[in-house]
Write a protein that holds these residues in place. Sequence first.
Motif, PDB file in Angstrom:
ATOM      1  N   VAL A  64       0.963  -1.090   0.058  1.00 53.57           N
ATOM      2  CA  VAL A  64      -0.009  -0.155  -0.083  1.00 53.57           C
ATOM      3  C   VAL A  64       0.934   1.250  -0.028  1.00 53.57           C
ATOM      4  O   VAL A  64       0.609   2.210  -0.731  1.00 53.57           O
ATOM      5  CB  VAL A  64      -1.086  -0.218   1.309  1.00 53.57           C
ATOM      6  CG1 VAL A  64      -1.569   1.256   1.170  1.00 53.57           C
ATOM      7  CG2 VAL A  64      -1.864  -0.984   1.234  1.00 53.57           C
ATOM      8  N   ALA A  65       1.847   1.193   0.854  1.00 52.35           N
ATOM      9  CA  ALA A  65       2.685   2.537   1.075  1.00 52.35           C
ATOM     10  C   ALA A  65       3.594   2.634  -0.357  1.00 52.35           C
ATOM     11  O   ALA A  65       3.715   3.694  -0.906  1.00 52.35           O
ATOM     12  CB  ALA A  65       3.767   2.027   2.037  1.00 52.35           C
ATOM     13  N   THR A  66       3.963   1.448  -1.080  1.00 52.99           N
ATOM     14  CA  THR A  66       4.480   1.634  -2.344  1.00 52.99           C
ATOM     15  C   THR A  66       3.626   2.216  -3.604  1.00 52.99           C
ATOM     16  O   THR A  66       3.965   3.026  -4.154  1.00 52.99           O
ATOM     17  CB  THR A  66       5.018   0.258  -3.115  1.00 52.99           C
ATOM     18  OG1 THR A  66       5.832  -0.246  -1.951  1.00 52.99           O
ATOM     19  CG2 THR A  66       5.717   0.316  -4.164  1.00 52.99           C
ATOM     20  N   LEU A  67       2.441   1.727  -3.500  1.00 50.71           N
ATOM     21  CA  LEU A  67       1.428   2.382  -4.314  1.00 50.71           C
ATOM     22  C   LEU A  67       1.099   3.720  -3.929  1.00 50.71           C
ATOM     23  O   LEU A  67       0.858   4.608  -4.811  1.00 50.71           O
ATOM     24  CB  LEU A  67      -0.044   1.514  -4.377  1.00 50.71           C
ATOM     25  CG  LEU A  67       0.186   0.244  -5.097  1.00 50.71           C
ATOM     26  CD1 LEU A  67      -1.177  -0.567  -4.713  1.00 50.71           C
ATOM     27  CD2 LEU A  67       0.416   0.046  -6.300  1.00 50.71           C
ATOM     28  N   MET A  68       1.094   4.139  -2.758  1.00 55.08           N
ATOM     29  CA  MET A  68       1.220   5.514  -2.440  1.00 55.08           C
ATOM     30  C   MET A  68       2.128   6.566  -2.969  1.00 55.08           C
ATOM     31  O   MET A  68       2.161   7.584  -3.577  1.00 55.08           O
ATOM     32  CB  MET A  68       0.997   6.044  -1.013  1.00 55.08           C
ATOM     33  CG  MET A  68      -0.154   5.489  -0.499  1.00 55.08           C
ATOM     34  SD  MET A  68      -0.032   5.353   1.544  1.00 55.08           S
ATOM     35  CE  MET A  68       0.117   7.280   1.856  1.00 55.08           C
ATOM     36  N   PHE A  69       3.453   5.914  -2.905  1.00 56.64           N
ATOM     37  CA  PHE A  69       4.717   6.448  -3.390  1.00 56.64           C
ATOM     38  C   PHE A  69       4.512   6.614  -5.009  1.00 56.64           C
ATOM     39  O   PHE A  69       4.772   7.639  -5.377  1.00 56.64           O
ATOM     40  CB  PHE A  69       5.993   5.704  -3.111  1.00 56.64           C
ATOM     41  CG  PHE A  69       7.067   6.080  -3.745  1.00 56.64           C
ATOM     42  CD1 PHE A  69       7.801   7.208  -3.479  1.00 56.64           C
ATOM     43  CD2 PHE A  69       7.502   5.113  -4.701  1.00 56.64           C
ATOM     44  CE1 PHE A  69       8.995   7.420  -4.148  1.00 56.64           C
ATOM     45  CE2 PHE A  69       8.677   5.689  -5.400  1.00 56.64           C
ATOM     46  CZ  PHE A  69       9.570   6.841  -5.160  1.00 56.64           C
ATOM     47  N   LEU A  70       3.863   5.593  -5.673  1.00 58.79           N
ATOM     48  CA  LEU A  70       3.853   5.710  -6.982  1.00 58.79           C
ATOM     49  C   LEU A  70       2.959   6.718  -7.653  1.00 58.79           C
ATOM     50  O   LEU A  70       3.242   7.367  -8.717  1.00 58.79           O
ATOM     51  CB  LEU A  70       3.491   4.402  -7.673  1.00 58.79           C
ATOM     52  CG  LEU A  70       4.544   3.250  -7.351  1.00 58.79           C
ATOM     53  CD1 LEU A  70       4.145   1.845  -8.108  1.00 58.79           C
ATOM     54  CD2 LEU A  70       5.903   3.674  -8.386  1.00 58.79           C
ATOM     55  N   VAL A  71       1.725   6.976  -6.846  1.00 59.19           N
ATOM     56  CA  VAL A  71       0.637   7.960  -7.310  1.00 59.19           C
ATOM     57  C   VAL A  71       1.414   9.285  -7.000  1.00 59.19           C
ATOM     58  O   VAL A  71       1.261  10.121  -7.969  1.00 59.19           O
ATOM     59  CB  VAL A  71      -0.488   7.689  -6.199  1.00 59.19           C
ATOM     60  CG1 VAL A  71      -1.292   8.783  -6.345  1.00 59.19           C
ATOM     61  CG2 VAL A  71      -1.235   6.595  -6.752  1.00 59.19           C
ATOM     62  N   ILE A  72       2.153   9.517  -5.919  1.00 58.66           N
ATOM     63  CA  ILE A  72       2.687  10.765  -5.814  1.00 58.66           C
ATOM     64  C   ILE A  72       3.757  11.046  -6.812  1.00 58.66           C
ATOM     65  O   ILE A  72       4.059  12.162  -7.322  1.00 58.66           O
ATOM     66  CB  ILE A  72       3.542  10.881  -4.380  1.00 58.66           C
ATOM     67  CG1 ILE A  72       1.969  10.771  -3.395  1.00 58.66           C
ATOM     68  CG2 ILE A  72       4.120  12.147  -4.119  1.00 58.66           C
ATOM     69  CD1 ILE A  72       2.657  10.807  -1.791  1.00 58.66           C
TER      70      ILE A  72
END
Length: 308
Positions: A280-288
Amino acid sequence: MSDYQPRQFPWHILVFLGPGLLIYLTFSVYPLLDTLWLGFFQETEGGQRVFAGLDNYRTLLLDAVWSEPFWNALWNNTKFFLIHMLVQNPIGLFLAALLSSPKLRLRNTYRTLIFMPTMLSVVIIGFVWQLLLSPIWGISEEFMYSIGLGQYFDAWLGKESSALITLALISVWQFVGIPMMLIYAAMLSIPDDLIDASVVDGSNAWQTFWNIKLPLILPTIAMVSILTFVANFNAFELIYAVKGALAGPNFSTDIMGTLFYRTFFGFQLQSGSTTMGAAVATLMFLVILVGVMLYLFVIQRRLKRFQL
């Protein structure tokens, strides 16, 4: 004989940069890389981690149990950001333009009062507004009746249709001082000669702002926009302080930050998973990351061409 001597390596630069670089690598780069790597593993019942490739991301995006909370949180986060973008930043621009006027009296006092909520704790802000908006003991209902708008009062924080909007507006109230100050500083840097020349040419205040000031502060507005994007897709504290980790009612205020918290640490009947939390944190990072890259390669380039 030649007097040429080889230039010595500037070791003193490493002495000054070394401590800061070490701290940055230890507390920023290493945790980021470790989180990205952890997202490729799964935990067995025995607590061991086994390499699973993209299975965690496939589960988050496609599995019925995980995908619905994920897409709901992402959509809520997008709405949270859009409210800030369409409400907070225009208000900040308006306040900055107003405070930059030399004719406004007590503008330093107004600037301090508007910026003051930014320095308060998000937990305090959430608790105070929760008390103010409470239908039981809050003063908002009585205040709205006193100004003839009592029929519009509702339990905004308790309804699925209005809880997220209400929290976003509370956040706007708290942080509107940041875009205001950034844009205000950019306006103060505009040479007075340009303003005086536009006045001599017969421009009124609105024409001066639209034709002179606004084009010159567009880079600052673009910077404020990308800062707003990054900050809101990292948001967590206000939602957690007011609605808790479940982000109620019925997950209507759930955003990526609260979803990550429940996934990583667990909450009530939901057990925590470090590997799924890392995903989940990785997908947050990718969105940003995608948002920042679009800003750099699309908006920033156009601004440079506009300035040329």
